[in-house]
Design a protein around this motif. Structure first.
Motif, PDB file in Angstrom:
ATOM      1  N   LEU A  16      -0.821  -9.566   7.433  1.00 62.02           N
ATOM      2  CA  LEU A  16      -1.961  -8.725   7.794  1.00 62.02           C
ATOM      3  C   LEU A  16      -3.189  -9.577   8.077  1.00 62.02           C
ATOM      4  O   LEU A  16      -3.924  -9.337   9.033  1.00 62.02           O
ATOM      5  N   ASN A  18       2.998  -6.124  11.225  1.00 61.78           N
ATOM      6  CA  ASN A  18       2.053  -6.450  10.167  1.00 61.78           C
ATOM      7  C   ASN A  18       0.742  -7.021  10.717  1.00 61.78           C
ATOM      8  O   ASN A  18      -0.349  -6.617  10.323  1.00 61.78           O
ATOM      9  N   LEU A  42      -1.271  -4.392  12.448  1.00 56.12           N
ATOM     10  CA  LEU A  42      -2.001  -3.544  11.504  1.00 56.12           C
ATOM     11  C   LEU A  42      -3.210  -4.288  10.935  1.00 56.12           C
ATOM     12  O   LEU A  42      -4.213  -3.662  10.584  1.00 56.12           O
ATOM     13  N   LEU A  91      -7.096  -2.931  10.912  1.00 58.64           N
ATOM     14  CA  LEU A  91      -8.059  -3.024   9.802  1.00 58.64           C
ATOM     15  C   LEU A  91      -9.323  -3.740  10.256  1.00 58.64           C
ATOM     16  O   LEU A  91     -10.437  -3.303   9.947  1.00 58.64           O
ATOM     17  N   GLU A 107       4.955   1.560   8.242  1.00 60.69           N
ATOM     18  CA  GLU A 107       3.497   1.444   8.197  1.00 60.69           C
ATOM     19  C   GLU A 107       2.910   1.654   9.594  1.00 60.69           C
ATOM     20  O   GLU A 107       1.904   2.333   9.762  1.00 60.69           O
ATOM     21  N   GLN A 159       4.222   3.245  12.141  1.00 62.19           N
ATOM     22  CA  GLN A 159       4.432   4.603  12.652  1.00 62.19           C
ATOM     23  C   GLN A 159       3.501   5.602  11.976  1.00 62.19           C
ATOM     24  O   GLN A 159       3.144   6.613  12.566  1.00 62.19           O
ATOM     25  N   LEU A 160       3.102   5.295  10.742  1.00 61.78           N
ATOM     26  CA  LEU A 160       2.206   6.207  10.024  1.00 61.78           C
ATOM     27  C   LEU A 160       0.743   5.907  10.322  1.00 61.78           C
ATOM     28  O   LEU A 160      -0.132   6.707  10.006  1.00 61.78           O
ATOM     29  N   ALA A 161       0.468   4.748  10.899  1.00 60.06           N
ATOM     30  CA  ALA A 161      -0.924   4.373  11.176  1.00 60.06           C
ATOM     31  C   ALA A 161      -1.505   5.294  12.248  1.00 60.06           C
ATOM     32  O   ALA A 161      -0.775   5.987  12.957  1.00 60.06           O
ATOM     33  N   TYR A 162      -2.848   5.281  12.357  1.00 60.98           N
ATOM     34  CA  TYR A 162      -3.493   6.097  13.373  1.00 60.98           C
ATOM     35  C   TYR A 162      -4.301   5.224  14.309  1.00 60.98           C
ATOM     36  O   TYR A 162      -5.201   4.538  13.857  1.00 60.98           O
ATOM     37  N   GLU A 211       1.229   1.739   3.227  1.00 61.56           N
ATOM     38  CA  GLU A 211       1.646   2.840   4.094  1.00 61.56           C
ATOM     39  C   GLU A 211       0.746   4.054   3.882  1.00 61.56           C
ATOM     40  O   GLU A 211       0.337   4.708   4.838  1.00 61.56           O
ATOM     41  N   LEU A 259      -2.762   3.522   5.338  1.00 56.51           N
ATOM     42  CA  LEU A 259      -2.814   3.505   6.802  1.00 56.51           C
ATOM     43  C   LEU A 259      -2.479   4.861   7.403  1.00 56.51           C
ATOM     44  O   LEU A 259      -2.699   5.101   8.580  1.00 56.51           O
ATOM     45  N   ALA A 260      -1.911   5.759   6.596  1.00 58.42           N
ATOM     46  CA  ALA A 260      -1.516   7.068   7.111  1.00 58.42           C
ATOM     47  C   ALA A 260      -2.757   7.877   7.480  1.00 58.42           C
ATOM     48  O   ALA A 260      -3.873   7.558   7.064  1.00 58.42           O
ATOM     49  N   TYR A 261      -2.551   8.933   8.269  1.00 60.04           N
ATOM     50  CA  TYR A 261      -3.665   9.786   8.636  1.00 60.04           C
ATOM     51  C   TYR A 261      -3.399  11.209   8.178  1.00 60.04           C
ATOM     52  O   TYR A 261      -2.399  11.789   8.580  1.00 60.04           O
TER      53      TYR A 261
END
Lengths: 323, 323
Positions: free
Chosen positions: A211, A238, A241, A245, A269, A271-274, B269, B272-274
């Protein structure tokens, strides 16, 4: 100390049945296994691994060598390996460090799966020469006792760069992995060649798959976007992401609009990020399962095999949709 | 096969210096270590682990026993352990399965860190009686050779339930972990007691700490929200993220408004989720580091120690801010 014979006598079953039960084989029923295990515990039986190595040349343990554990990537890889091994009565130990290399020549494990750049090719070939069965995930080695199970890095890197070019970026930045990484080198070189073929501005920034590498480069990349349409291909999710951040510091700077980012690995991680990260998908658990299968089939006397796991572009919101 | 003496002779250093270098000790310079390692490789030296066990009763390897690898949780725990051990010249193997239990009595490892419900308390006490140093992360055991390093589950579970109650939910649903899990049992019982003290409707749904457990319960929980203000306390983040995935099927159903969710673990995870997941934070890498420290200090002849790692509520967007 109690022996297998003592357990067999007390349980009223054959020594073979006890051996099956202790090895987790499906050849005895769950009820019998539970009864035998209870007696083994009562008699304080401890399997003598070293003794077993000398007698049977088999421990039913497989070693996986990794350099790192961080991230969900490795968890899914290991889960894929573990599941396949368990069906055949094998279990898994995960090693990181040079002392555990000795488990191979000492025959404390029956074989090994390698994703660990601290092994030299020479060392691995030496173990293979000595008859040890190996699966390598991070290099190409030709030996009858070594199977190569690789990810299709070439296809993935080409797809990533072509997507950025289709989205009309002016400049492509690659954040690479550690210098010792086989996959990073291939992804970077393929990306460079693809960008060159399209005569597009191209720059490589150093990274280490963490990261932090993404966070550290975020300011430089943000500055680049002021007069160019920039696309970044991070050689793993990673680091992408990490950019997410880092870019949180810049108000009104929108990922997918002001910058386009593609990762590699399709981690949860990402796929769940926005917005969800555009990335190169391959199934880590399938990769692990393929590696375990290749090892098990060598244990069964089959020839080594070289396979490549397919990759594909998975589009999220971190790239523009070209219309 | 080459011995340590052969290496020392060729390198022109003492046997002790070679031993330090091979064990990764900081007592030799990095340059000396590199030179010795190169000679060791040239002479095809392989450390004899079993021999070392018999002579020195020390392998400088520590085993960590886990039942599962999936998720970034374990990666950070292992990274915390590994970092502390490396400074002292120890390395780490990660074991999951009953065959590897024998590494302890066989003295192939110097000690073990246990987060593995397949060990019975009786078995661990037997190893401790035999002089093995152990750190347990998933139970309370009183023995001079066992340190207990636990997470403050009580504080975390209380804080989660009180937050939901402050946000005026009508009903609290807990999705619990596996029946064999020590932490899940404590979190669930504390949650139940806290809810009972506030006389609020309370239900426990079975789970197993996987994403799937959350996905599977998402429809039932969605139905519950039609006539009640529901708060869900998932006993780990993973199951909470399973709810996120499941709720994607329901259009206009907004997490943080139509339902409130709190997880446990504060994984990357979840953050980072929304919307970012409200959760109970503790540092997995610090937990690992505390466990490694406790083991190393027992190796040094210090007494065992029992410590509890602090937890705290970390608010994201999956709960309402009570004003």
């Amino acid at each position: 100390m109690a022996s297998i014979k003592d357990i067999a006598k007390k349980a009223g079953v054959s020594v073979t049945a006890v051996s099956y039960a202790l090895n987790g084989s499906k050849k005895v029923s769950e009820a019998t296994r539970a009864r035998i295990m209870a007696i083994a515990e009562e008699l304080e039986y401890t399997p003598n691994l070293v003794g077993r190595s000398l007698q049977k040349q088999q421990t039913n343990i497989v070693a996986v060598f990794l350099t790192d554990y961080v991230g969900s990537f490795y968890g899914r890889l290991l889960a894929g390996i573990k599941e396949k091994l368990e069906v055949e009565g094998y279990e898994l130990i995960v090693c990181s460090g040079s002392k555990a290399h000795a488990f191979l020549p000492q025959k404390l494990v029956d074989g090994a799966i390698i994703l660990d750049s601290t092994f030299s090719g020479k060392e691995l070939l030496k173990y293979a020469d000595a008859g040890h069965k190996l699966v390598v995930l991070d290099r190409e080695l030709e030996h009858e006792n070594i199977s190569n199970i690789l990810v299709d890095n070439e296809f993935g890197a080409t797809a990533a760069i072509e997507e950025l070019i289709e989205n009309n970026v002016d400049k492509i930045i690659v954040i690479e992995g550690p210098k010792s990484s086989f996959s990073s080198k291939i992804r970077r070189d393929v990306a460079a060649n693809t960008a060159a073929a399209h005569q597009i501005e191209f720059e490589v920034l150093p990274g280490d798959y963490t990261l932090n590498a993404g966070i550290e480069h975020s300011e430089y990349i943000y500055q680049q976007t002021k007069n160019k349409k920039v696309g970044v291909f991070c050689l793993n999710d990673n680091m992408a992401l990490g950019l997410y951040l880092g870019f949180k510091d810049y108000k009104d700077f929108v990922i997918g609009e002001d910058i386009q980012i593609i990762g590699f690995d399709a981690t949860l991680e990402g796929q769940l990020a926005y917005p969800p990260l555009s990335t190169i998908y391959f199934s880590q658990s399938e990769w692990g399962a393929m590696a375990a299968e290749a090892l098990l089939s060598m244990f069964d006397g089959q020839a080594c095999e070289h396979r490549t796991l397919a990759t594909r572009l998975l589009l999220g919101g971190s790239t523009q949709n070209s219309i």
